[in-house]
Design a protein around this motif. Sequence first.
Motif, PDB file in Angstrom:
ATOM      1  N   THR A  25      33.302 -26.719   5.244  1.00 41.59           N
ATOM      2  CA  THR A  25      34.751 -26.783   5.125  1.00 41.59           C
ATOM      3  C   THR A  25      35.110 -26.229   3.752  1.00 41.59           C
ATOM      4  O   THR A  25      34.703 -26.776   2.731  1.00 41.59           O
ATOM      5  CB  THR A  25      35.252 -28.234   5.258  1.00 41.59           C
ATOM      6  OG1 THR A  25      34.866 -28.751   6.533  1.00 41.59           O
ATOM      7  CG2 THR A  25      36.766 -28.286   5.145  1.00 41.59           C
ATOM      8  N   LEU A 143      41.793 -36.685   5.210  1.00 34.78           N
ATOM      9  CA  LEU A 143      41.139 -35.415   4.920  1.00 34.78           C
ATOM     10  C   LEU A 143      39.632 -35.530   5.129  1.00 34.78           C
ATOM     11  O   LEU A 143      39.001 -34.630   5.703  1.00 34.78           O
ATOM     12  CB  LEU A 143      41.446 -34.975   3.495  1.00 34.78           C
ATOM     13  CG  LEU A 143      40.891 -33.607   3.063  1.00 34.78           C
ATOM     14  CD1 LEU A 143      41.391 -32.505   3.980  1.00 34.78           C
ATOM     15  CD2 LEU A 143      41.279 -33.314   1.616  1.00 34.78           C
ATOM     16  N   SER A 147      37.657 -33.537   8.020  1.00 32.27           N
ATOM     17  CA  SER A 147      36.519 -32.696   7.653  1.00 32.27           C
ATOM     18  C   SER A 147      35.272 -33.081   8.442  1.00 32.27           C
ATOM     19  O   SER A 147      34.525 -32.215   8.921  1.00 32.27           O
ATOM     20  CB  SER A 147      36.250 -32.815   6.152  1.00 32.27           C
ATOM     21  OG  SER A 147      35.189 -31.982   5.762  1.00 32.27           O
ATOM     22  N   ASP A 148      35.054 -34.372   8.606  1.00 31.34           N
ATOM     23  CA  ASP A 148      33.896 -34.841   9.384  1.00 31.34           C
ATOM     24  C   ASP A 148      34.004 -34.401  10.842  1.00 31.34           C
ATOM     25  O   ASP A 148      33.008 -33.996  11.456  1.00 31.34           O
ATOM     26  CB  ASP A 148      33.788 -36.362   9.318  1.00 31.34           C
ATOM     27  CG  ASP A 148      33.283 -36.860   7.970  1.00 31.34           C
ATOM     28  OD1 ASP A 148      32.719 -36.043   7.220  1.00 31.34           O
ATOM     29  OD2 ASP A 148      33.461 -38.049   7.672  1.00 31.34           O
ATOM     30  N   LEU A 150      35.567 -31.756  11.993  1.00 29.06           N
ATOM     31  CA  LEU A 150      35.315 -30.318  12.058  1.00 29.06           C
ATOM     32  C   LEU A 150      33.815 -30.036  12.069  1.00 29.06           C
ATOM     33  O   LEU A 150      33.327 -29.212  12.853  1.00 29.06           O
ATOM     34  CB  LEU A 150      35.980 -29.610  10.881  1.00 29.06           C
ATOM     35  CG  LEU A 150      37.503 -29.698  10.791  1.00 29.06           C
ATOM     36  CD1 LEU A 150      38.006 -28.944   9.576  1.00 29.06           C
ATOM     37  CD2 LEU A 150      38.158 -29.169  12.055  1.00 29.06           C
ATOM     38  N   LYS A 151      33.083 -30.719  11.199  1.00 28.27           N
ATOM     39  CA  LYS A 151      31.632 -30.517  11.130  1.00 28.27           C
ATOM     40  C   LYS A 151      30.950 -30.980  12.418  1.00 28.27           C
ATOM     41  O   LYS A 151      30.035 -30.312  12.927  1.00 28.27           O
ATOM     42  CB  LYS A 151      31.063 -31.284   9.929  1.00 28.27           C
ATOM     43  CG  LYS A 151      31.505 -30.738   8.582  1.00 28.27           C
ATOM     44  CD  LYS A 151      30.985 -31.613   7.455  1.00 28.27           C
ATOM     45  CE  LYS A 151      31.515 -31.163   6.107  1.00 28.27           C
ATOM     46  NZ  LYS A 151      31.023 -29.836   5.729  1.00 28.27           N
ATOM     47  N   SER A 157      35.196 -23.882   8.631  1.00 26.04           N
ATOM     48  CA  SER A 157      36.642 -23.989   8.511  1.00 26.04           C
ATOM     49  C   SER A 157      37.172 -23.578   7.155  1.00 26.04           C
ATOM     50  O   SER A 157      36.530 -23.791   6.116  1.00 26.04           O
ATOM     51  CB  SER A 157      37.072 -25.441   8.780  1.00 26.04           C
ATOM     52  OG  SER A 157      36.569 -25.897  10.021  1.00 26.04           O
ATOM     53  N   LEU A 159      40.528 -24.347   4.799  1.00 29.03           N
ATOM     54  CA  LEU A 159      41.708 -25.173   4.573  1.00 29.03           C
ATOM     55  C   LEU A 159      42.519 -24.506   3.468  1.00 29.03           C
ATOM     56  O   LEU A 159      42.070 -24.422   2.325  1.00 29.03           O
ATOM     57  CB  LEU A 159      41.319 -26.593   4.160  1.00 29.03           C
ATOM     58  CG  LEU A 159      40.320 -27.337   5.060  1.00 29.03           C
ATOM     59  CD1 LEU A 159      40.117 -28.762   4.549  1.00 29.03           C
ATOM     60  CD2 LEU A 159      40.778 -27.343   6.507  1.00 29.03           C
ATOM     61  N   GLU A 175      41.252 -32.615  -3.313  1.00 28.46           N
ATOM     62  CA  GLU A 175      40.710 -31.869  -2.185  1.00 28.46           C
ATOM     63  C   GLU A 175      39.634 -30.873  -2.620  1.00 28.46           C
ATOM     64  O   GLU A 175      38.765 -30.510  -1.836  1.00 28.46           O
ATOM     65  CB  GLU A 175      41.823 -31.146  -1.423  1.00 28.46           C
ATOM     66  CG  GLU A 175      42.666 -30.220  -2.251  1.00 28.46           C
ATOM     67  CD  GLU A 175      43.866 -30.919  -2.866  1.00 28.46           C
ATOM     68  OE1 GLU A 175      44.742 -30.216  -3.395  1.00 28.46           O
ATOM     69  OE2 GLU A 175      43.915 -32.159  -2.829  1.00 28.46           O
ATOM     70  N   THR A 179      35.648 -30.807  -0.409  1.00 26.28           N
ATOM     71  CA  THR A 179      35.265 -29.685   0.447  1.00 26.28           C
ATOM     72  C   THR A 179      33.949 -29.069  -0.030  1.00 26.28           C
ATOM     73  O   THR A 179      33.502 -29.300  -1.146  1.00 26.28           O
ATOM     74  CB  THR A 179      36.369 -28.617   0.453  1.00 26.28           C
ATOM     75  OG1 THR A 179      36.759 -28.324  -0.892  1.00 26.28           O
ATOM     76  CG2 THR A 179      37.590 -29.106   1.228  1.00 26.28           C
ATOM     77  N   ASP A 180      33.339 -28.263   0.848  1.00 19.84           N
ATOM     78  CA  ASP A 180      32.025 -27.685   0.553  1.00 19.84           C
ATOM     79  C   ASP A 180      32.104 -26.437  -0.306  1.00 19.84           C
ATOM     80  O   ASP A 180      31.119 -26.042  -0.927  1.00 19.84           O
ATOM     81  CB  ASP A 180      31.312 -27.336   1.866  1.00 19.84           C
ATOM     82  CG  ASP A 180      31.119 -28.543   2.754  1.00 19.84           C
ATOM     83  OD1 ASP A 180      30.525 -29.530   2.291  1.00 19.84           O
ATOM     84  OD2 ASP A 180      31.585 -28.516   3.917  1.00 19.84           O
TER      85      ASP A 180
END
Length: 243
Positions: A25, A143, A147-148, A150-151, A157, A159, A175, A179-180
């Motif tokens: 993400t 959030l 995010s979890d 989506l994974k 993804s 954002l 945020e 995020t990754d």
Amino acid sequence: MVATVPTGIDGLDSVLNGGLVENATVLVSGNPGTGKSLFGIQYLYNGVIDHDEHGIYISFEENAEDIRQAAESIGFDRWGDLVDDGSIKVYDKQHMLREGDFSSALDTLLEDFANASYDRLVLDSLTMFSLFFEDEKEKRTYLLKFSDILKQNGLTSLLINEQGAVFPETEIGLENFLTDGNIYFIQTPTDSGVNRYVWVAKMRKQDIDTDIFPMEIDDGGIKVYERAGGFSMMGRDGPDAGF
């Protein structure tokens, strides 16, 4: 080797050492008009055309027709056809804001995830996303939950985040840490227009080049230049560069 998802954007995949980390993400931040939304459109479009990877575009700010026109303005003429055949699913502001609260909107997305297979997702934008929540704690909770989800559904993804500061290091929000990866789009005014840049500040599990690189927006989308030679091409506005 870390599995990557190519963005299909000239130069950027080299900076990313192959592309976005699969199932990541990634936060995409910048001032209004820097090309963040066009980046999301290009990411989904290239995914279908070049890799047969289906995508979802979630917009809290634009309707589906605005998004189609933005795509076509930079040469993605098949966007409408890809939406019509289900290769790209668009949830626009009329759909998302009609739900009234994020739990209802999330239920709609979960039902879609259960009935279809997607590979890529774009959320535009976190600024409007935040309006669903009363305080920062609630926003953070949802959030993380989003995010979890989506994974868990195998999505890589983007954002998109509107940012008021010109230089990203002056405005770091929560945020950024949830995020990754963090990608910043930057523009600076010149006498003839603007200079545009992209900065990949973070990408977990990936060896990236963290320099700031010049970019431009023209017919065919975003292009990133790995050398200063592309800098001379900056300063002229591409079609609908403000989207």
